[in-house]
Scaffold this motif. Structure first.
Motif, mmCIF file in Angstrom:
data_model
loop_
_atom_site.group_PDB
_atom_site.id
_atom_site.type_symbol
_atom_site.label_atom_id
_atom_site.label_comp_id
_atom_site.label_asym_id
_atom_site.label_seq_id
_atom_site.Cartn_x
_atom_site.Cartn_y
_atom_site.Cartn_z
ATOM 1 N N GLU A 8 0.826 -1.212 0.000
ATOM 2 C CA GLU A 8 0.000 0.000 0.000
ATOM 3 C C GLU A 8 0.859 1.260 0.000
ATOM 4 O OE1 GLU A 8 -2.897 -0.871 -0.630
ATOM 5 O OE2 GLU A 8 -2.553 -2.964 -0.045
ATOM 6 N N ASP A 9 2.150 1.087 0.176
ATOM 7 C CA ASP A 9 3.050 2.227 0.251
ATOM 8 C C ASP A 9 3.248 2.852 -1.133
ATOM 9 O OD1 ASP A 9 5.271 3.528 2.075
ATOM 10 O OD2 ASP A 9 6.215 3.099 0.141
ATOM 11 N N GLU A 10 3.386 4.151 -1.131
ATOM 12 C CA GLU A 10 3.515 4.837 -2.415
ATOM 13 C C GLU A 10 4.832 4.490 -3.103
ATOM 14 O OE1 GLU A 10 3.452 9.379 -3.673
ATOM 15 O OE2 GLU A 10 1.981 8.900 -2.103
ATOM 16 N N LYS A 11 5.878 4.431 -2.311
ATOM 17 C CA LYS A 11 7.195 4.108 -2.882
ATOM 18 C C LYS A 11 7.313 2.626 -3.216
ATOM 19 C CE LYS A 11 10.118 7.508 -0.507
ATOM 20 N NZ LYS A 11 9.418 7.793 0.783
ATOM 21 N N GLY A 12 6.746 1.785 -2.362
ATOM 22 C CA GLY A 12 6.818 0.351 -2.602
ATOM 23 C C GLY A 12 8.093 -0.274 -2.077
ATOM 24 N N TYR A 13 8.900 0.506 -1.372
ATOM 25 C CA TYR A 13 10.073 -0.075 -0.708
ATOM 26 C C TYR A 13 10.373 0.773 0.522
ATOM 27 C CZ TYR A 13 13.539 3.528 -1.892
ATOM 28 O OH TYR A 13 14.247 4.696 -1.956
ATOM 29 N N ASP A 14 11.227 0.260 1.383
ATOM 30 C CA ASP A 14 11.531 0.946 2.627
ATOM 31 C C ASP A 14 12.961 1.495 2.552
ATOM 32 O OD1 ASP A 14 12.193 1.731 5.159
ATOM 33 O OD2 ASP A 14 11.869 -0.237 6.091
ATOM 34 N N PRO A 15 13.103 2.819 2.434
ATOM 35 C CA PRO A 15 14.453 3.400 2.270
ATOM 36 C C PRO A 15 15.405 3.022 3.404
ATOM 37 C CG PRO A 15 12.777 5.050 1.826
ATOM 38 C CD PRO A 15 12.062 3.849 2.369
ATOM 39 N N GLU A 16 14.841 2.855 4.590
ATOM 40 C CA GLU A 16 15.703 2.513 5.726
ATOM 41 C C GLU A 16 16.279 1.094 5.550
ATOM 42 O OE1 GLU A 16 14.970 2.182 10.359
ATOM 43 O OE2 GLU A 16 13.809 3.809 9.396
ATOM 44 N N LEU A 17 15.396 0.194 5.130
ATOM 45 C CA LEU A 17 15.837 -1.180 4.860
ATOM 46 C C LEU A 17 16.858 -1.172 3.726
ATOM 47 C CD1 LEU A 17 15.522 -4.274 5.185
ATOM 48 C CD2 LEU A 17 13.551 -4.163 3.661
ATOM 49 N N TRP A 18 16.598 -0.336 2.746
ATOM 50 C CA TRP A 18 17.500 -0.227 1.582
ATOM 51 C C TRP A 18 18.909 0.157 2.051
ATOM 52 C CZ3 TRP A 18 17.215 -1.705 -3.339
ATOM 53 C CH2 TRP A 18 18.073 -1.136 -4.277
ATOM 54 N N SER A 19 19.006 1.146 2.958
ATOM 55 C CA SER A 19 20.359 1.535 3.388
ATOM 56 C C SER A 19 21.008 0.439 4.208
ATOM 57 C CB SER A 19 20.407 2.855 4.181
ATOM 58 O OG SER A 19 19.160 3.349 4.459
ATOM 59 N N ARG A 20 20.194 -0.281 4.957
ATOM 60 C CA ARG A 20 20.796 -1.367 5.732
ATOM 61 C C ARG A 20 21.316 -2.490 4.812
ATOM 62 N NH1 ARG A 20 16.724 -2.461 10.035
ATOM 63 N NH2 ARG A 20 16.235 -0.266 9.716
ATOM 64 N N MET A 21 20.579 -2.712 3.731
ATOM 65 C CA MET A 21 21.053 -3.708 2.755
ATOM 66 C C MET A 21 22.384 -3.255 2.143
ATOM 67 S SD MET A 21 17.394 -4.522 0.946
ATOM 68 C CE MET A 21 18.099 -4.759 -0.653
ATOM 69 N N ALA A 22 22.475 -1.952 1.907
ATOM 70 C CA ALA A 22 23.722 -1.422 1.354
ATOM 71 C C ALA A 22 24.865 -1.618 2.344
ATOM 72 C CB ALA A 22 23.550 0.050 1.000
ATOM 73 N N GLU A 23 24.551 -1.415 3.638
ATOM 74 C CA GLU A 23 25.587 -1.628 4.664
ATOM 75 C C GLU A 23 26.046 -3.088 4.697
ATOM 76 O OE1 GLU A 23 23.875 -0.276 8.371
ATOM 77 O OE2 GLU A 23 23.539 1.717 7.481
ATOM 78 N N MET A 24 25.110 -3.971 4.400
ATOM 79 C CA MET A 24 25.464 -5.404 4.336
ATOM 80 C C MET A 24 26.362 -5.689 3.134
ATOM 81 S SD MET A 24 23.635 -7.211 6.745
ATOM 82 C CE MET A 24 23.309 -8.866 6.110
ATOM 83 N N GLY A 25 26.485 -4.726 2.249
ATOM 84 C CA GLY A 25 27.337 -4.904 1.077
ATOM 85 C C GLY A 25 26.638 -5.590 -0.087
ATOM 86 N N TRP A 26 25.314 -5.658 -0.025
ATOM 87 C CA TRP A 26 24.592 -6.428 -1.041
ATOM 88 C C TRP A 26 24.588 -5.760 -2.418
ATOM 89 C CZ3 TRP A 26 19.558 -8.453 1.784
ATOM 90 C CH2 TRP A 26 19.959 -9.400 2.744
ATOM 91 N N MET A 27 24.441 -4.423 -2.443
ATOM 92 C CA MET A 27 24.339 -3.768 -3.747
ATOM 93 C C MET A 27 25.640 -3.884 -4.532
ATOM 94 S SD MET A 27 21.919 -2.710 -1.846
ATOM 95 C CE MET A 27 20.641 -1.568 -1.414
ATOM 96 N N GLY A 28 26.747 -3.942 -3.790
ATOM 97 C CA GLY A 28 28.028 -4.023 -4.482
ATOM 98 C C GLY A 28 28.660 -5.398 -4.393
ATOM 99 N N LEU A 29 27.833 -6.386 -4.099
ATOM 100 C CA LEU A 29 28.367 -7.727 -3.824
ATOM 101 C C LEU A 29 29.346 -8.212 -4.889
ATOM 102 C CD1 LEU A 29 27.778 -10.030 -1.624
ATOM 103 C CD2 LEU A 29 26.605 -11.176 -3.500
ATOM 104 N N ILE A 30 28.981 -8.010 -6.158
ATOM 105 C CA ILE A 30 29.903 -8.536 -7.172
ATOM 106 C C ILE A 30 30.594 -7.418 -7.955
ATOM 107 C CG2 ILE A 30 28.540 -10.623 -7.359
ATOM 108 C CD1 ILE A 30 27.783 -9.939 -10.149
ATOM 109 N N LEU A 31 30.461 -6.189 -7.461
ATOM 110 C CA LEU A 31 31.228 -5.111 -8.103
ATOM 111 C C LEU A 31 32.655 -5.132 -7.543
ATOM 112 C CD1 LEU A 31 28.580 -2.225 -8.000
ATOM 113 C CD2 LEU A 31 29.163 -3.725 -9.921
ATOM 114 N N PRO A 32 33.623 -4.797 -8.394
ATOM 115 C CA PRO A 32 35.011 -4.783 -7.917
ATOM 116 C C PRO A 32 35.214 -3.738 -6.816
ATOM 117 C CG PRO A 32 34.916 -4.653 -10.316
ATOM 118 C CD PRO A 32 33.518 -4.484 -9.820
ATOM 119 N N GLU A 33 36.266 -3.945 -6.032
ATOM 120 C CA GLU A 33 36.513 -3.050 -4.901
ATOM 121 C C GLU A 33 36.711 -1.605 -5.331
ATOM 122 O OE1 GLU A 33 39.569 -4.663 -2.325
ATOM 123 O OE2 GLU A 33 38.479 -6.589 -2.277
#
Lengths: 399, 380
Positions: free
Chosen positions: B34-59
């Motif tokens: 029901e959310d307008e954005k359809g995602y949770d920005p806070e969760l998104w940043s935590r996923m980034a902290e987990m290193g998920w967005m750059g998981l297979i990008l080079p250092e």
């Protein structure tokens, strides 16, 4: 994770391909587990068994002391895949010789039994051919309820009863026989024993059972006061169920590769055939071929998974049943598509191999008329699904 | 041949499962519908902290340099839990093509922002024809001095409502298709969320004379379809992994229910009608798992196969749908309700099936491969 075969396996693959090129007639397409029906084909199969034995491939998984090569499960897989893709006949030494009689004897047999029977199987000679007699008229899926009875009398057992669907009994030198030794056991599973029986003994009658296309694959076997030396009991009296279940694991490793190799060949033949006559350009046909190609790739990797688990020392419980069900589905689809592709020509009797109108050596018709038999053999789909449900999904026993 | 996970991979699986179960429970998934954005920005940043967005990008681009297989098993976990977030869109559909086809300037400019979770990206490929064939690309990009001018409509663009940038596949000439990196805030872009059944924020994006600098061409002008092929031949395996995770979870749900639900004084799972249904589903899910891993491993080790990838997508489409249908049947009427979590999965199957090619599309691609292939028995 690693989906690659090792150098040893790749080398073996190459050797087998060279072997088939040299030893099989040009354009050879296997006759699919019906070699026991025809004298000429049987003789050819036996000649191949001998050559496979000379190569050391026939019983490659066995230890060297019994005529094997101590081959790894992965080498066996490669051998099974290739042998069935190319249709090398004579790989099994009857029903079970290589796959479960040998391994069971190694696990449960006496020294004397091992020394006598194992070299015979490994030799690829007619004296190493076995049939396996488990099913009875009233004990099919519910195998524990067999009634063929063995009663001890001095140094012998006296056996009376009847077996059915006994494939290759008319070719076999020996019978791997399951009987009741304790009909009063609290659980029927605990009253079963396994014997080695000489098919030349007095008291055995083999009666052919023709299947509906007229192939003589299986038989009824009757035992009337058959006297078997007590030394022919395999393992412990009343321990037969456990022994059979245990030995099934050995059979399973080779089955995945065998099924995949065979199916892959059929698919390849159909692709070439439909490309040749233009049917491939029909969307419906090429999409059905594509679908089966997906199923075959899936079958391949599922089979590899089973072998991988075995190679780690796990004893697969539901995986072989899973692979069997999967193969039965594929065979059915291949049979239906194969005959759909042949159209009117699928009516030709698969036994009339010399008919000028026969397509693809009669292979598609044969597959169509035989796939149901394969689905029953070694456990019906329904029984296999019970095992998958019970052991794979840990659901309550449903039967 | 060895199907064991490495220690690192086991860690990825465990940590992802724990993280998602805790941070993205089913009630949150329902809220996000029901959310307008359809995602949770806070969760998104935590996923980034987990290193998920750059998981297979080079250092050098702020990534962790793991491989395609590692990303595959992470996607499987996301599918298992359901993650309503533009992860697949940003990472799989956009960062991987940039890594593969971008100039070093583009990589330096865009990849670190993706790796750090600063930017959301999405792919604008399909149009009202809803086709993954090159002929489906009609949106025009006309050259005008230093820019291209985009004119046309893209349909089923996931998360365009929140995207910072779009990877737009446009027609630059009669035969030429070109991929362009477009600021989502550019003048002339109008985005509207389409009411999909899954409420998964797929959008219609209308481009009305949108100017894009020519520096933003990804890859070569006129060769944009190569990038789409890259997505179809490799990245689609990641979608399949997500579907595999979903199918596995649905199977587990149905299996537990069959053990708990009692009728005629017995758990319904003790009836063969139910048990055989589940066993068939189980067999197919196990098969899909091995296929996904095989394809992902091939890609990871540098030998991707067009044939195998299409096989995996065709299989995943079929298995995920069938798993959900059989899962609902096992549940009976409760399976038909919104309150059962299964519905969250089932309603998403259509989007997964369509993404990077439905079953018929891939079946045809398999057939094309089979038409040219040399069978073993003819080659020896």
């Amino acid at each position: 994770m690693d989906f690659k075969f090792g150098e040893k396996e790749e080398k073996l693959r190459k050797e087998i391909r060279e072997f088939t090129k040299k030893e099989l007639p040009p354009g050879w397409l296997s006759s699919m587990l019906e070699e026991e029906s025809d004298d000429k084909e049987w003789a050819f199969a036996m000649s191949m068994s001998k050559k496979l034995a000379e190569k050391g491939w026939l019983t490659m998984s066995w230890p060297e002391e019994y005529g094997g090569k101590g081959a790894s499960l992965w080498e066996q897989l490669v051998y099974s895949e290739e042998a069935s893709y190319w249709g090398i006949p004579g790989v099994t030494m009857g029903i079970g010789g290589v796959d479960w009689v040998g391994p069971s004897l190694m696990m449960f047999g006496t020294a004397e039994q091992k020394n006598k029977y194992l070299p015979l199987i490994a030799s690829g000679e007619p004296d190493g051919i076995w049939c396996t007699a488990y099913s009875e008229p009233n004990a099919g899926s519910d195998f524990a309820k067999i009634r063929t009875r063995a009663v001890r009398e001095g140094d012998e057992y006296v056996i009376n009863g009847q077996k059915i669907w006994t494939s290759a009994a008319h070719r076999a030198r020996w019978c791997w026989l399951a009987v009741k030794t304790d009909p009063d056991a609290a659980k029927p599973h605990n009253g079963i024993s396994v014997f080695v029986v000489d098919m030349k003994s007095k008291g055995i009658t083999v009666r052919p059972l023709m299947n509906y296309v007229g192939l003589h694959i299986f038989n009824e076997v009757f035992f009337d006061d058959l006297r078997v030396p007590a030394a022919n009991l395999v393992g412990k009296e009343n321990n037969g169920w456990y022994q059979l279940m245990h030995s099934l694991g050995y059979e399973r490793g080779s089955i995945a590769g065998r099924c995949y190799g065979y199916n892959k060949r059929i698919l390849d033949e159909l692709i070439v055939y439909t490309r040749g006559n233009g049917l491939f350009r029909e969307r419906e046909i090429r999409h059905k071929l594509a679908d089966i190609a997906v199923e075959l790739e899936t079958q391949k990797v599922l089979g590899y998974e089973t072998v991988w688990k075995m190679s780690k020392g796990d004893s697969p419980v539901y995986e072989p049943s899973r692979d069997k069900v999967f193969n039965d589905h594929i065979l059915e689809r291949l049979a239906m598509l194969g005959t759909e592709i042949l159209g009117g020509y699928s009516q030709i009797d698969p036994l009339s191999r010399n008919c000028k109108w026969t397509k693809l050596n009669g292979h598609m018709e044969k597959l169509f008329w035989l796939f149901l038999g394969f689905a029953f053999a070694a456990g019906t789909d329904e029984v296999e699904l019970n095992i998958v449900g019970q052991f794979g999904l840990k659901l309550p026993k449903s039967y | 041949m060895d199907f064991d996970f490495s220690e690192d991979q086991v860690m990825i699986i465990d940590s992802a499962r724990k993280f998602l179960e805790k941070e993205c429970p089913k009630n949150k998934i329902r809220e996000l519908k029901e959310d307008e954005k359809g995602y949770d920005p806070e969760l998104w940043s935590r996923m980034a902290e987990m290193g998920w967005m750059g998981l297979i990008l080079p250092e050098e681009y702020e990534g962790t340099g793991m491989d395609f297989f590692d990303l595959t098993i992470l996607m499987e976990e996301m599918g298992r839990n359901i993650l309503p977030a533009p992860f697949f869109d940003t990472v799989a559909l956009c960062s991987l093509p940039i890594l593969e086809y971008g100039t070093s300037e583009q990589k330096k400019r865009f990849l670190p922002k993706i790796a750090c979770g600063e930017e959301i990206w999405t792919l604008a490929l399909t149009e009202p024809s809803a086709s993954y064939e090159p002929s489906g690309v009609e949106l025009r990009a006309t050259s005008l001095q230093e820019d291209y001018v985009l004119e046309g409509t893209k349909l089923f663009v996931p998360y365009a409502n929140v995207a910072d940038r779009l990877l737009v596949v446009a027609r630059t000439s009669q035969e030429g298709i070109t991929a362009l990196i477009v600021d989502a805030g550019s003048q002339g872009i109008k985005t509207e969320v389409i009411p999909t059944t899954a409420h998964d924020k797929q959008c219609e994006v209308v481009f009305d004379k949108v100017r894009v600098p020519k520096d933003n061409v990804l890859g070569e002008v006129g060769k944009g379809w190569e990038i789409v092929e890259f997505l179809l031949q490799r990245v689609s395996v990641l979608k399949c992994a997500e579907m595999l995770g979903g199918a596995q979870f649905v199977l587990e749900m149905a299996n537990s229910y069959a053990k708990e639900r009692v009728q005629f004084d017995k758990p319904i799972g003790s009836f063969q009608a139910i048990q055989h249904k589940l066993a068939e589903v189980f067999i197919n899910v196990e098969g899909l798992r091995r296929l996904v891993y095989e394809a992902a491993w091939n890609i990871s080790t540098g030998s991707p196969s067009r044939l195998l990838t299409s096989m995996v997508k065709a299989k995943a489409n079929e298995v995920y749908q069938q798993t959900c249908i059989q899962g609902v049947k096992v549940h009976g009427a409760i399976g038909f309700t919104e309150e059962l979590d299964l519905s969250l999965y089932f309603l998403r199957t259509k989007a997964s099936e369509f993404m990077l090619g439905d079953t018929g599309f891939h079946r045809e691609r398999i057939a094309v491969e089979l038409e040219d292939y040399q069978p073993l028995f003819m080659s020896v």
